[in-house]
Write an enzyme that holds these catalytic residues in place. Structure first.
Site, PDB file in Angstrom:
ATOM      1  N   ARG A 204      67.051 -46.585  26.732  1.00 10.35           N
ATOM      2  CA  ARG A 204      65.952 -46.143  26.807  1.00 10.35           C
ATOM      3  C   ARG A 204      65.079 -46.728  25.424  1.00 10.35           C
ATOM      4  O   ARG A 204      63.765 -47.120  25.626  1.00 10.35           O
ATOM      5  CB  ARG A 204      65.706 -44.688  26.691  1.00 10.35           C
ATOM      6  CG  ARG A 204      66.063 -44.009  28.027  1.00 10.35           C
ATOM      7  CD  ARG A 204      65.849 -42.621  28.027  1.00 10.35           C
ATOM      8  NE  ARG A 204      65.616 -42.297  29.381  1.00 10.35           N
ATOM      9  CZ  ARG A 204      65.991 -40.976  29.889  1.00 10.35           C
ATOM     10  NH1 ARG A 204      66.286 -40.193  29.019  1.00 10.35           N
ATOM     11  NH2 ARG A 204      65.958 -40.726  31.050  1.00 10.35           N
TER      12      ARG A 204
ATOM     13  N   LYS B   8      71.916 -32.130  46.168  1.00 10.79           N
ATOM     14  CA  LYS B   8      71.489 -31.044  47.065  1.00 10.79           C
ATOM     15  C   LYS B   8      70.198 -31.140  47.736  1.00 10.79           C
ATOM     16  O   LYS B   8      69.363 -32.079  47.241  1.00 10.79           O
ATOM     17  CB  LYS B   8      71.004 -29.822  45.843  1.00 10.79           C
ATOM     18  CG  LYS B   8      72.240 -29.229  45.198  1.00 10.79           C
ATOM     19  CD  LYS B   8      72.235 -28.013  44.734  1.00 10.79           C
ATOM     20  CE  LYS B   8      72.211 -27.677  43.287  1.00 10.79           C
ATOM     21  NZ  LYS B   8      71.300 -27.024  42.564  1.00 10.79           N
TER      22      LYS B   8
ATOM     23  N   GLY C 223      69.090 -40.515  38.176  1.00  9.55           N
ATOM     24  CA  GLY C 223      70.167 -40.958  37.293  1.00  9.55           C
ATOM     25  C   GLY C 223      71.251 -41.425  37.698  1.00  9.55           C
ATOM     26  O   GLY C 223      71.969 -42.357  37.342  1.00  9.55           O
TER      27      GLY C 223
ATOM     28  N   GLY D  51      63.370 -36.884  36.914  1.00  5.79           N
ATOM     29  CA  GLY D  51      62.404 -35.926  37.732  1.00  5.79           C
ATOM     30  C   GLY D  51      61.045 -36.582  37.952  1.00  5.79           C
ATOM     31  O   GLY D  51      60.392 -35.941  38.989  1.00  5.79           O
TER      32      GLY D  51
HETATM   33  P1  ADP Z   1      70.447 -38.701  41.554  1.00  9.93           P
HETATM   34  O1  ADP Z   1      70.708 -38.394  40.072  1.00  9.93           O
HETATM   35  O2  ADP Z   1      70.717 -40.210  41.890  1.00  9.93           O
HETATM   36  O3  ADP Z   1      69.308 -38.085  41.859  1.00  9.93           O
HETATM   37  P2  ADP Z   1      72.006 -36.521  42.437  1.00  9.93           P
HETATM   38  O4  ADP Z   1      72.027 -36.001  40.877  1.00  9.93           O
HETATM   39  O5  ADP Z   1      71.134 -35.737  43.417  1.00  9.93           O
HETATM   40  O6  ADP Z   1      71.740 -37.871  42.336  1.00  9.93           O
HETATM   41  O7  ADP Z   1      73.347 -36.308  42.971  1.00  9.93           O
HETATM   42  C1  ADP Z   1      74.501 -37.183  42.439  1.00  9.93           C
HETATM   43  C2  ADP Z   1      75.950 -36.307  42.673  1.00  9.93           C
HETATM   44  O8  ADP Z   1      76.220 -35.958  43.730  1.00  9.93           O
HETATM   45  C3  ADP Z   1      76.798 -37.282  42.048  1.00  9.93           C
HETATM   46  O9  ADP Z   1      77.382 -36.797  40.723  1.00  9.93           O
HETATM   47  C4  ADP Z   1      77.859 -37.177  43.246  1.00  9.93           C
HETATM   48  O10 ADP Z   1      79.302 -37.135  42.799  1.00  9.93           O
HETATM   49  C5  ADP Z   1      77.434 -36.104  43.946  1.00  9.93           C
HETATM   50  N1  ADP Z   1      77.877 -36.121  45.384  1.00  9.93           N
HETATM   51  C6  ADP Z   1      77.688 -37.039  45.928  1.00  9.93           C
HETATM   52  N2  ADP Z   1      78.029 -36.773  47.491  1.00  9.93           N
HETATM   53  C7  ADP Z   1      78.941 -35.549  47.358  1.00  9.93           C
HETATM   54  C8  ADP Z   1      79.491 -34.987  48.145  1.00  9.93           C
HETATM   55  N3  ADP Z   1      79.855 -35.298  49.717  1.00  9.93           N
HETATM   56  N4  ADP Z   1      79.851 -33.786  47.727  1.00  9.93           N
HETATM   57  C9  ADP Z   1      79.937 -33.364  46.387  1.00  9.93           C
HETATM   58  N5  ADP Z   1      79.203 -34.225  45.617  1.00  9.93           N
HETATM   59  C10 ADP Z   1      78.693 -35.157  45.957  1.00  9.93           C
HETATM   60 MG    MG Z   2      71.581 -36.674  38.956  1.00 11.54          MG
END
Ligand code: ADP
Ligand code: MG
Length: 398
Positions: A34, A196, A348, A371
């Protein structure tokens, strides 16, 4: 939105709201992406003859008061190194002491203010604090995309009192993400995954309205599969979001957006790399949890991505941090990177995955604001961007 192309900075003191929210270890910056990313705007302001630069940022989550662990001194030291120029880090943020220090500094100096979140009004978007920030400089540059979705005093306040513009980082984010919102070439395909459904409802709704296909992986896929009556074993599932998942599936159908869900899985007996594993099973076996998409799903998603003209990736396809469950994210990520379309990665963990697999350099844009990018792509008018657009006219609104 005004940019550095139109802001007159020659001979002026410029306040720059940056995003220096970097990880620290043992009192030093352990990861400086950053800080590195902010240098372009800083150097451009210097090259255009700005007199003094006053930088500010938040760091960590101090609770409206001074917390020694979150002082910006380590950031100032890292900045000095990278700029090859001394940066003076103050222990104050606004007020007479800060004003005096800025006034006393020589032309050409760079001054870093103390953590803006030490001030009680910052995260409340206190208008008076916003005005106090504006008193430190002649003009204001907002370059903190990661906080542009927050109506915080140092983000939206100064725009209402002094001429302001977006810095190059913020500008690039708004332009690159904006391309996904304004008549993107079709097919527009989004790869969505991660933890989620509930974290991403707005963006899912917005994407359903804009995309031709939504390829779902990661933990969120299990809430959708469960909503369709599939067996998901002990996979992560938001039991209270099943109706929402059904609603989203129905909306997509009505809109002509194809939602694809995994047709096979890599399932583990436990949430750890070394456990009993069932590879490429069509259903998650009883007692197991789905931790990655299976080979058939990955191949299917890869095929769809290869034909897309606009591509967005948010959320890993599985627990890519664990070797045994990283294949789906790697395979699909590689197909994503290999596609000839316009490619954007945000989030992230998705960015971390793209970096881990050596794919980041092949993307057209890697969004740094988790976000903020989700809100922007969800169709929100980011408060920081809005404040820049309204400029001095925004003052009437406080
Ligand atoms: P981003 O930061 O790219 O928006 P998220 O924070 O929504 O992504 O989700 C990332 C996390 O989701 C990772 O730490 C990953 O390990 C977890 N994850 C992905 N698939 C699964 C799964 N099937 N079960 C549990 N955790 C998962
Ligand atoms: Mg994340």
């Amino acid at each position: 939105m005004p940019t550095l192309d139109t802001l007159d900075v020659r001979g002026k003191t410029v306040l720059v709201r940056c995003d220096f929210n970097v990880p620290l270890e043992g009192g030093v910056v352990s990861e400086a992406t950053r800080i590195e990313a902010s240098l372009g705007t800083i150097r451009e302001l210097q090259a255009k003859g700005a007199s003094k630069l006053v930088l500010c940022s938040h760091l960590g989550r101090p609770k409206d008061k001074v917390e020694e662990a979150w002082r910006l001194k380590p950031v100032g030291e890292e900045l000095s190194k990278r700029l090859g120029q001394h940066v003076t880090t103050l222990q104050v943020t606004v007020g007479d002491e800060a004003k005096k220090a800025i006034k006393a500094a020589q032309a050409g100096s760079i001054i870093l203010l103390e953590n803006v979140r030490f001030l009680p009004g910052e995260t409340k978007g206190n208008p008076e604090l916003g005005r106090q920030f504006s008193e430190l400089a002649d003009v204001f540059v907002l370059d903190a995309f990661g906080t542009a979705h927050r109506d915080h005093a140092s983000v939206t306040g100064p725009c209402r009192h002094i001429p302001s513009a977006a810095g190059r980082l913020l500008q690039k984010e708004v332009e690159c993400l904006g391309r996904l919102l304004q008549n993107p070439p079709k097919p527009f395909v989004t790869l969505v995954g991660g933890a989620k459904v509930s974290d991403k409802v707005e963006i899912l709704e917005s994407l359903i309205a804009r995309c031709d296909a939504l390829l779902v992986g990661g933990a969120m896929a299990y809430t959708f599969l469960k909503a369709q009556g599939k067996n998901i074993g002990r996979s992560l599932c938001e039991a209270d979001k099943l109706d929402l998942a059904r609603e989203l599936l129905a909306k997509a159908k009505a809109r002509g957006c194809v939602i694809e869900l995994p047709v096979d899985h890599v399932a583990g007996s436990e949430f750890k790399n070394d456990c009993e594993i069932r590879r490429d099973v069509a259903e998650v076996p009883e007692g197991f949890m789905g931790l990655d998409i299976g080979a058939k799903t990955a191949a299917k998603y890869a095929e769809t991505l290869s034909k897309a003209k606009t591509l967005l990736w948010n959320g890993p396809m599985g627990v890519f941090e664990m070797e045994n469950f990283s294949r789906g994210t790697k395979v699909v990520g590689e197909a994503f990177a290999a596609s000839k379309g316009y490619k954007v990665v945000g989030g992230g963990d998705s960015v971390a995955a793209a970096e881990q697999f050596g794919l980041a350099a092949r993307m057209d844009h890697v969004s740094t604001g988790g976000g903020a990018s989700l809100e922007f792509l969800g169709g929100a008018d980011l408060p920081g961007v809005k404040a820049l657009r309204e400029g001095l006219k925004g003052a009437a609104k406080g």
